[in-house]
Design a protein around this motif. Sequence first.
Motif, PDB file in Angstrom:
ATOM      1  N   GLY A 378      -3.272 -22.742  -1.352  1.00 35.94           N
ATOM      2  CA  GLY A 378      -4.375 -23.560  -1.838  1.00 35.94           C
ATOM      3  C   GLY A 378      -5.598 -22.776  -2.248  1.00 35.94           C
ATOM      4  N   ARG A 379      -5.399 -21.567  -2.781  1.00 37.57           N
ATOM      5  CA  ARG A 379      -6.504 -20.732  -3.254  1.00 37.57           C
ATOM      6  C   ARG A 379      -6.255 -20.352  -4.710  1.00 37.57           C
ATOM      7  NH1 ARG A 379      -8.092 -22.613   0.805  1.00 37.57           N
ATOM      8  NH2 ARG A 379      -9.004 -21.541   2.621  1.00 37.57           N
ATOM      9  N   HIS A 380      -7.320 -19.956  -5.403  1.00 42.12           N
ATOM     10  CA  HIS A 380      -7.135 -19.557  -6.800  1.00 42.12           C
ATOM     11  C   HIS A 380      -6.289 -18.300  -6.904  1.00 42.12           C
ATOM     12  CE1 HIS A 380     -10.107 -16.266  -6.473  1.00 42.12           C
ATOM     13  NE2 HIS A 380     -10.858 -17.108  -5.785  1.00 42.12           N
ATOM     14  N   TYR A 381      -6.206 -17.524  -5.843  1.00 38.10           N
ATOM     15  CA  TYR A 381      -5.413 -16.297  -5.859  1.00 38.10           C
ATOM     16  C   TYR A 381      -4.013 -16.497  -5.288  1.00 38.10           C
ATOM     17  CZ  TYR A 381      -7.468 -16.301  -1.145  1.00 38.10           C
ATOM     18  OH  TYR A 381      -7.900 -16.671   0.112  1.00 38.10           O
ATOM     19  N   THR A 382      -3.632 -17.703  -4.926  1.00 41.07           N
ATOM     20  CA  THR A 382      -2.312 -17.953  -4.354  1.00 41.07           C
ATOM     21  C   THR A 382      -1.245 -17.816  -5.428  1.00 41.07           C
ATOM     22  OG1 THR A 382      -3.236 -19.490  -2.724  1.00 41.07           O
ATOM     23  CG2 THR A 382      -0.863 -19.592  -3.118  1.00 41.07           C
ATOM     24  N   HIS A 383      -0.431 -16.781  -5.306  1.00 42.74           N
ATOM     25  CA  HIS A 383       0.647 -16.510  -6.257  1.00 42.74           C
ATOM     26  C   HIS A 383       1.777 -15.807  -5.504  1.00 42.74           C
ATOM     27  CE1 HIS A 383      -1.554 -17.618  -9.890  1.00 42.74           C
ATOM     28  NE2 HIS A 383      -2.597 -16.982  -9.400  1.00 42.74           N
ATOM     29  N   PRO A 384       2.959 -15.727  -6.101  1.00 43.03           N
ATOM     30  CA  PRO A 384       4.000 -14.899  -5.489  1.00 43.03           C
ATOM     31  C   PRO A 384       3.543 -13.445  -5.414  1.00 43.03           C
ATOM     32  CG  PRO A 384       4.931 -16.333  -7.191  1.00 43.03           C
ATOM     33  CD  PRO A 384       3.443 -16.415  -7.314  1.00 43.03           C
ATOM     34  N   LEU A 385       3.962 -12.770  -4.348  1.00 48.89           N
ATOM     35  CA  LEU A 385       3.706 -11.338  -4.185  1.00 48.89           C
ATOM     36  C   LEU A 385       5.046 -10.621  -4.190  1.00 48.89           C
ATOM     37  CD1 LEU A 385       1.877  -8.877  -3.495  1.00 48.89           C
ATOM     38  CD2 LEU A 385       2.346  -9.393  -1.084  1.00 48.89           C
ATOM     39  N   TRP A 386       5.163  -9.632  -5.067  1.00 50.79           N
ATOM     40  CA  TRP A 386       6.376  -8.831  -5.174  1.00 50.79           C
ATOM     41  C   TRP A 386       6.047  -7.411  -4.732  1.00 50.79           C
ATOM     42  CZ3 TRP A 386       8.606  -6.493 -10.222  1.00 50.79           C
ATOM     43  CH2 TRP A 386       9.932  -6.087 -10.031  1.00 50.79           C
ATOM     44  N   ILE A 387       6.615  -6.978  -3.616  1.00 51.99           N
ATOM     45  CA  ILE A 387       6.465  -5.581  -3.203  1.00 51.99           C
ATOM     46  C   ILE A 387       7.476  -4.795  -4.029  1.00 51.99           C
ATOM     47  CG2 ILE A 387       6.506  -3.951  -1.287  1.00 51.99           C
ATOM     48  CD1 ILE A 387       4.260  -6.066  -1.196  1.00 51.99           C
ATOM     49  N   SER A 388       7.034  -4.350  -5.205  1.00 53.33           N
ATOM     50  CA  SER A 388       7.962  -3.825  -6.196  1.00 53.33           C
ATOM     51  C   SER A 388       8.313  -2.357  -5.971  1.00 53.33           C
ATOM     52  CB  SER A 388       7.419  -4.028  -7.614  1.00 53.33           C
ATOM     53  OG  SER A 388       6.132  -3.478  -7.763  1.00 53.33           O
ATOM     54  N   GLU A 389       7.734  -1.743  -4.950  1.00 55.64           N
ATOM     55  CA  GLU A 389       8.192  -0.421  -4.508  1.00 55.64           C
ATOM     56  C   GLU A 389       7.938  -0.263  -3.012  1.00 55.64           C
ATOM     57  OE1 GLU A 389       7.029   3.151  -6.473  1.00 55.64           O
ATOM     58  OE2 GLU A 389       7.256   2.300  -8.491  1.00 55.64           O
ATOM     59  N   PHE A 390       8.958   0.166  -2.314  1.00 58.09           N
ATOM     60  CA  PHE A 390       8.857   0.679  -0.951  1.00 58.09           C
ATOM     61  C   PHE A 390      10.123   1.480  -0.721  1.00 58.09           C
ATOM     62  CE2 PHE A 390      11.663  -2.821  -0.392  1.00 58.09           C
ATOM     63  CZ  PHE A 390      12.395  -2.594   0.764  1.00 58.09           C
ATOM     64  N   GLY A 391      10.087   2.462   0.143  1.00 56.75           N
ATOM     65  CA  GLY A 391      11.274   3.266   0.382  1.00 56.75           C
ATOM     66  C   GLY A 391      11.017   4.328   1.432  1.00 56.75           C
ATOM     67  N   VAL A 392      12.081   5.078   1.758  1.00 54.01           N
ATOM     68  CA  VAL A 392      11.998   6.083   2.805  1.00 54.01           C
ATOM     69  C   VAL A 392      13.203   7.010   2.678  1.00 54.01           C
ATOM     70  CG1 VAL A 392      13.343   4.814   4.547  1.00 54.01           C
ATOM     71  CG2 VAL A 392      11.480   6.337   5.282  1.00 54.01           C
ATOM     72  N   GLY A 393      13.102   8.197   3.266  1.00 56.26           N
ATOM     73  CA  GLY A 393      14.225   9.129   3.273  1.00 56.26           C
ATOM     74  C   GLY A 393      15.387   8.602   4.091  1.00 56.26           C
ATOM     75  N   GLY A 394      16.607   9.026   3.749  1.00 56.63           N
ATOM     76  CA  GLY A 394      17.809   8.478   4.360  1.00 56.63           C
ATOM     77  C   GLY A 394      18.458   9.358   5.408  1.00 56.63           C
ATOM     78  N   ARG A 395      19.686   9.789   5.173  1.00 57.86           N
ATOM     79  CA  ARG A 395      20.498  10.457   6.186  1.00 57.86           C
ATOM     80  C   ARG A 395      19.834  11.687   6.789  1.00 57.86           C
ATOM     81  NH1 ARG A 395      23.978   8.015   2.801  1.00 57.86           N
ATOM     82  NH2 ARG A 395      25.892   7.109   3.680  1.00 57.86           N
ATOM     83  N   THR A 396      19.059  12.391   5.983  1.00 55.07           N
ATOM     84  CA  THR A 396      18.456  13.632   6.473  1.00 55.07           C
ATOM     85  C   THR A 396      17.070  13.419   7.067  1.00 55.07           C
ATOM     86  OG1 THR A 396      17.539  14.114   4.271  1.00 55.07           O
ATOM     87  CG2 THR A 396      19.740  14.979   4.777  1.00 55.07           C
ATOM     88  N   GLU A 397      16.597  12.182   7.108  1.00 53.81           N
ATOM     89  CA  GLU A 397      15.257  11.920   7.643  1.00 53.81           C
ATOM     90  C   GLU A 397      15.254  12.105   9.164  1.00 53.81           C
ATOM     91  OE1 GLU A 397      11.868  11.903   7.917  1.00 53.81           O
ATOM     92  OE2 GLU A 397      12.148  10.985   5.946  1.00 53.81           O
ATOM     93  N   THR A 398      14.303  12.889   9.649  1.00 51.69           N
ATOM     94  CA  THR A 398      14.201  13.142  11.090  1.00 51.69           C
ATOM     95  C   THR A 398      12.891  12.660  11.682  1.00 51.69           C
ATOM     96  OG1 THR A 398      13.310  15.360  10.697  1.00 51.69           O
ATOM     97  CG2 THR A 398      15.712  15.155  10.940  1.00 51.69           C
ATOM     98  N   ASP A 399      11.917  12.347  10.843  1.00 48.96           N
ATOM     99  CA  ASP A 399      10.602  11.974  11.354  1.00 48.96           C
ATOM    100  C   ASP A 399      10.623  10.555  11.915  1.00 48.96           C
ATOM    101  OD1 ASP A 399       7.734  12.340  11.731  1.00 48.96           O
ATOM    102  OD2 ASP A 399       7.554  10.823  10.162  1.00 48.96           O
ATOM    103  N   GLN A 400      10.312  10.423  13.190  1.00 49.04           N
ATOM    104  CA  GLN A 400      10.391   9.130  13.852  1.00 49.04           C
ATOM    105  C   GLN A 400       9.303   8.165  13.395  1.00 49.04           C
ATOM    106  OE1 GLN A 400      13.057   8.230  15.702  1.00 49.04           O
ATOM    107  NE2 GLN A 400      13.774  10.221  14.986  1.00 49.04           N
ATOM    108  N   LYS A 401       8.152   8.699  13.019  1.00 40.54           N
ATOM    109  CA  LYS A 401       7.103   7.811  12.504  1.00 40.54           C
ATOM    110  C   LYS A 401       7.540   7.164  11.196  1.00 40.54           C
ATOM    111  CE  LYS A 401       2.639   9.040  14.427  1.00 40.54           C
ATOM    112  NZ  LYS A 401       1.224   9.292  14.079  1.00 40.54           N
ATOM    113  N   SER A 402       8.155   7.956  10.342  1.00 41.83           N
ATOM    114  CA  SER A 402       8.629   7.427   9.071  1.00 41.83           C
ATOM    115  C   SER A 402       9.697   6.363   9.294  1.00 41.83           C
ATOM    116  CB  SER A 402       9.181   8.565   8.210  1.00 41.83           C
ATOM    117  OG  SER A 402       9.553   8.109   6.941  1.00 41.83           O
ATOM    118  N   LYS A 403      10.598   6.625  10.211  1.00 41.96           N
ATOM    119  CA  LYS A 403      11.647   5.654  10.522  1.00 41.96           C
ATOM    120  C   LYS A 403      11.052   4.382  11.132  1.00 41.96           C
ATOM    121  CE  LYS A 403      15.597   8.761  11.220  1.00 41.96           C
ATOM    122  NZ  LYS A 403      16.644   9.174  12.169  1.00 41.96           N
ATOM    123  N   GLY A 404      10.104   4.569  12.034  1.00 39.38           N
ATOM    124  CA  GLY A 404       9.481   3.406  12.663  1.00 39.38           C
ATOM    125  C   GLY A 404       8.755   2.542  11.652  1.00 39.38           C
ATOM    126  N   TRP A 405       8.064   3.188  10.710  1.00 39.35           N
ATOM    127  CA  TRP A 405       7.363   2.417   9.679  1.00 39.35           C
ATOM    128  C   TRP A 405       8.343   1.596   8.857  1.00 39.35           C
ATOM    129  CZ3 TRP A 405       8.131   2.608   4.411  1.00 39.35           C
ATOM    130  CH2 TRP A 405       7.273   1.789   3.674  1.00 39.35           C
TER     131      TRP A 405
END
Length: 662
Positions: A378-405
């Motif tokens: 119910g606001r003039h700014y109410t619209h769909p939000l698309w998080i069109s980028e997010f990501g993280v390192g995969g099999r070789t990722e060792t940083d626990q903070k990155s994984k937790g995030w």
Amino acid sequence: MVSLPARRLGHLFGRPATAAAVGLVLLATGAYPAIAGPGVPPARAAQAAPAAQAVPADGTALAASWAGPLSTRGRYVVDADGNRFRLRSGNWHGASGTYNGSGDINDPANHHAGEKADQMPLGLDRAPLSRILGGFHELGLNSIRLPFSNEMIKDTRPVSDASVAANPRLRGKTPLQVYDAVVQELTDQGFAVILNNHTSSSKWCCGLDENAMWNSNQTTAAWEADWIAMAKRYKGNSRVVGADLYNEVRPHNINFPNWGENGGGQDWFSAAQRAGDRILTEANPDLLIIIEGINWRGVPGLGGHRPHLQPARTLSHTLVVSDKLVYSAHFYGYTGSKHTGASGGLGATSDPRYQDLSPTELKATLNREAFFVSQENGRHYTHPLWISEFGVGGRTETDQKSKGWFRNFVQYLINTDADYAYWPLMGWTESNNGWAALEWDKNGNRRSILDDNGTADWRAEHWKRLAASPGHTGQVTRTDTYSMLDLDHDDHIASRRMRAAGDWDNGYRKAACPDGQRLIGLSRAGTGGYGRGLCTDAGGRSLWQPGAPHTVVTSEPSPLPSGDWASGQTKVQCPNTYMMIGYSTDRSWIHAALCAKADTAKGTTSRTLWFDSDDNRPSGNPGGEFANGNHKAQCRADEYLAGFAYTGLIKKPNAVLCRTLN
């Protein structure tokens, strides 16, 4: 601001150049608890995610499940039948360029992570299109964000045979023709395609480089012309659903982007408004217009920060087709609200990264910077939000903070029922990047984020939770819409009907509500401002129709239809059964009321709202703050604005006339 080489800064404003450039902080943390979205009860946040759902092996089921074009209803994207279409997307990069900008462009070593894409979606030399898209289906995607560069669409040289070795039918085509073929294959398989103007030159991004702003190395006029051409190019394909106007707007040299501050070459708000309206009126009225927030502005460590979508709280877009706007933002754990993402040297700061925040801090930060646009109704700014980028390192990722995030960011996407797009879908197994959801070797063998063949990817658990998260499905009920009119830098004619009517008040700056909405609020213009308005369809939709009469009132009618409702003031009032749908001004002077005849007779019960010394708005300020710093008057949802009153030569409105709808 000194222009610094992106390779020195790592990825200053978004994705990393390489895994090493990310410079993840090697500090271990425990697992974060589930992060509830705004208004989500704790009990719901703590619920276990449902088991992963089966995904189709081909595009038959997906293609049959929805019809384009897409539009919006409140915070949701919907298909042509009014059913929720949650953007479960991935980024297929390459056509926007992978060249790092130095050395031999033909040497893969001089491309991001060795991924030499030759201005085409990545991987066409390693795997047939059908196999690539089969992987997308297995991931549970229904849509693809497909980046391109302005340079790519103008390149008339045919691609090399080697660059399409796994897709020989693409031999001899230009990069744009290859892009065409990819779009066609994707949409034939049922995917929705969002065109993304990622870069202007075909180079890797995103730091202090020539691709920082939409007009860093090209004119705004050229940028708009390219968008008109691309929107027209795919107009006949209803599964090409969106135009993502520009990627990660950020500083270029000493040019800092802003959100509506001056209407000039750094004003991203105004540039996006104009480009979106031109696409919808000149090229393709069916496209979603996707506008990212500002990814960075200012000097790192000296007030530099990521505004994202925060300015939209008081200044949001209203497009000429009002149900086509989607807002967008990008989040990576190694960056932060005031952290560039660099891990040392120039551009580095000591501010917290998103992955350093506690669950409570992360939730509050994400909501403040972006998620509020979809979570507050119910606001003039109410619209769909698309998080069109997010990501993280995969099999070789060792940083626990990155994984937790990543674990907790995924949970936040689930709890807020967010639309999303993972970065990136494609990559090489031999690179040290490791972020891709699907990796290919030189022999065309594939490794997926979902594979468990002795080297399981830790992200799989969280990806399955996200892909299986149900969210809202089925029909989306229409809700009250509020739209903001802004005359600070130009006319704001958000009505297709009034655009077709021509210049209805020559020499004055003009505003008109979107078709089907009426004016319900008006502000007193501030110093140098032109005044803002608030439109709505609350209490009654489509109260005036295209083709119905309209009139422009510039002086006090005699006799007044409602008597002397503002003694001592000059009153500009619509005729009976007409409602205000717009107005015109000359800076702080208000000049005319634009009135449209309602499709049915409306009530004549009236009341006067004075706002010469303070705001005069309904309880709770429905619609949100639409004229920050200026006094405002606003009728109730069961009323319409029928006139305004002023005194003296300055002609600042002191009062408005509200009338009941029935």
